[in-house]
Design a protein around this motif. Structure first.
Motif, PDB file in Angstrom:
ATOM      1  N   GLY A   4       0.769  -1.226   0.000  1.00  4.49           N
ATOM      2  CA  GLY A   4       0.000   0.000   0.000  1.00  4.49           C
ATOM      3  C   GLY A   4       0.803   1.280   0.000  1.00  4.49           C
ATOM      4  N   ARG A   5       2.069   1.199  -0.306  1.00  3.55           N
ATOM      5  CA  ARG A   5       2.859   2.421  -0.434  1.00  3.55           C
ATOM      6  C   ARG A   5       3.576   2.394  -1.778  1.00  3.55           C
ATOM      7  N   PHE A   6       4.274   3.460  -2.088  1.00  3.44           N
ATOM      8  CA  PHE A   6       5.004   3.519  -3.345  1.00  3.44           C
ATOM      9  C   PHE A   6       6.406   2.949  -3.157  1.00  3.44           C
ATOM     10  N   TYR A   7       6.767   2.056  -4.038  1.00  7.95           N
ATOM     11  CA  TYR A   7       8.045   1.367  -3.933  1.00  7.95           C
ATOM     12  C   TYR A   7       9.001   1.912  -4.978  1.00  7.95           C
ATOM     13  N   ARG A   8      10.057   2.580  -4.532  1.00  6.03           N
ATOM     14  CA  ARG A   8      10.967   3.289  -5.419  1.00  6.03           C
ATOM     15  C   ARG A   8      12.375   2.733  -5.451  1.00  6.03           C
ATOM     16  N   LEU A   9      12.662   1.787  -4.581  1.00  6.83           N
ATOM     17  CA  LEU A   9      14.024   1.263  -4.502  1.00  6.83           C
ATOM     18  C   LEU A   9      14.130  -0.083  -5.197  1.00  6.83           C
ATOM     19  N   PRO A  10      15.252  -0.326  -5.897  1.00  4.85           N
ATOM     20  CA  PRO A  10      15.427  -1.645  -6.520  1.00  4.85           C
ATOM     21  C   PRO A  10      15.290  -2.795  -5.531  1.00  4.85           C
ATOM     22  N   VAL A  11      15.727  -2.618  -4.315  1.00  5.78           N
ATOM     23  CA  VAL A  11      15.660  -3.706  -3.342  1.00  5.78           C
ATOM     24  C   VAL A  11      14.233  -4.041  -2.934  1.00  5.78           C
ATOM     25  N   ASP A  12      13.291  -3.176  -3.229  1.00  7.51           N
ATOM     26  CA  ASP A  12      11.887  -3.445  -2.907  1.00  7.51           C
ATOM     27  C   ASP A  12      11.293  -4.531  -3.796  1.00  7.51           C
ATOM     28  N   TYR A  13      11.899  -4.775  -4.943  1.00  2.96           N
ATOM     29  CA  TYR A  13      11.325  -5.655  -5.950  1.00  2.96           C
ATOM     30  C   TYR A  13      11.937  -7.046  -5.929  1.00  2.96           C
ATOM     31  N   ASP A  14      11.092  -8.034  -6.256  1.00  2.00           N
ATOM     32  CA  ASP A  14      11.505  -9.439  -6.146  1.00  2.00           C
ATOM     33  C   ASP A  14      12.030 -10.024  -7.457  1.00  2.00           C
ATOM     34  N   TYR A  15      11.487  -9.576  -8.568  1.00  2.00           N
ATOM     35  CA  TYR A  15      11.850 -10.161  -9.862  1.00  2.00           C
ATOM     36  C   TYR A  15      12.146  -9.048 -10.865  1.00  2.00           C
ATOM     37  N   TRP A  16      13.065  -9.363 -11.789  1.00  2.00           N
ATOM     38  CA  TRP A  16      13.507  -8.388 -12.777  1.00  2.00           C
ATOM     39  C   TRP A  16      13.510  -9.000 -14.173  1.00  2.00           C
ATOM     40  N   GLY A  17      13.164  -8.165 -15.139  1.00  2.00           N
ATOM     41  CA  GLY A  17      13.323  -8.541 -16.530  1.00  2.00           C
ATOM     42  C   GLY A  17      14.740  -8.279 -16.995  1.00  2.00           C
ATOM     43  N   GLN A  18      15.005  -8.611 -18.257  1.00  2.00           N
ATOM     44  CA  GLN A  18      16.362  -8.545 -18.763  1.00  2.00           C
ATOM     45  C   GLN A  18      16.749  -7.160 -19.281  1.00  2.00           C
ATOM     46  N   GLY A  19      15.808  -6.271 -19.425  1.00  2.00           N
ATOM     47  CA  GLY A  19      16.107  -4.921 -19.880  1.00  2.00           C
ATOM     48  C   GLY A  19      15.909  -4.744 -21.371  1.00  2.00           C
ATOM     49  N   THR A  20      15.536  -3.543 -21.748  1.00  2.00           N
ATOM     50  CA  THR A  20      15.401  -3.184 -23.151  1.00  2.00           C
ATOM     51  C   THR A  20      16.055  -1.812 -23.352  1.00  2.00           C
ATOM     52  N   LEU A  21      16.844  -1.701 -24.404  1.00  2.00           N
ATOM     53  CA  LEU A  21      17.670  -0.517 -24.608  1.00  2.00           C
ATOM     54  C   LEU A  21      16.891   0.586 -25.312  1.00  2.00           C
ATOM     55  N   VAL A  22      16.954   1.777 -24.744  1.00  2.00           N
ATOM     56  CA  VAL A  22      16.362   2.968 -25.352  1.00  2.00           C
ATOM     57  C   VAL A  22      17.489   3.945 -25.656  1.00  2.00           C
ATOM     58  N   THR A  23      17.604   4.330 -26.900  1.00  2.00           N
ATOM     59  CA  THR A  23      18.618   5.292 -27.334  1.00  2.00           C
ATOM     60  C   THR A  23      17.909   6.500 -27.925  1.00  2.00           C
ATOM     61  N   VAL A  24      18.287   7.684 -27.478  1.00  2.00           N
ATOM     62  CA  VAL A  24      17.650   8.910 -27.936  1.00  2.00           C
ATOM     63  C   VAL A  24      18.725   9.826 -28.525  1.00  2.00           C
ATOM     64  N   SER A  25      18.598  10.106 -29.790  1.00  2.00           N
ATOM     65  CA  SER A  25      19.568  10.987 -30.451  1.00  2.00           C
ATOM     66  C   SER A  25      19.067  12.426 -30.422  1.00  2.00           C
ATOM     67  N   SER A  26      20.016  13.345 -30.313  1.00  2.00           N
ATOM     68  CA  SER A  26      19.628  14.768 -30.235  1.00  2.00           C
ATOM     69  C   SER A  26      19.581  15.398 -31.615  1.00  2.00           C
TER      70      SER A  26
END
Length: 124
Positions: free
Chosen positions: A102-124
């Protein structure tokens, strides 16, 4: 629980992307889901979270530009990213937390499972 993130890519500043994260398991609707990002040489940082009831919370740096949402039928969480800036470039990770206290969870340690990540690249 397995999390599979996808939908990253290379875009120009000002463009939009919508990464998604598909989760396994039959209790997805009870999880807290979050998005984090990590740029090269930097620590993993909080981006957004959505509770089991759909309440959302954002980092100040993305508030008003990013929207987190979930589809409990598809077991998927989304991150709509608009008005992208070069400083948004990073690997984006989704994460899940089994117990919603019931609260907002902002820390990585709060979470139990993680995905592998997806890369976002933004060109200027």
């Amino acid at each position: 629980v397995q999390l599979q993130a996808s939908g990253g890519g290379l875009v120009q500043a000002g463009d939009s992307l919508r990464p998604s994260c598909a989760a396994s398991g039959r209790t997805f609707s009870t999880y807290v889901m979050g998005w984090f990002r990590q740029a090269p040489g930097k620590e993993r940082e909080f981006v957004a979270t959505i509770s089991s009831g759909g309440t959302t919370y954002y980092a100040d740096s993305v508030k008003g530009r990013f929207t987190i949402s979930r589809d409990n039928v598809k077991n998927t969480v989304y991150l709509q990213m608009n008005s992208l800036k070069p400083e948004d470039a990073a690997v984006y990770y989704c994460a899940s937390k089994r117990y919603d206290g019931g609260r907002f969870y902002r820390l990585p340690v709060d979470y139990d499972y993680w995905g592998q990540g997806t890369l976002v690249t933004v060109s200027s």
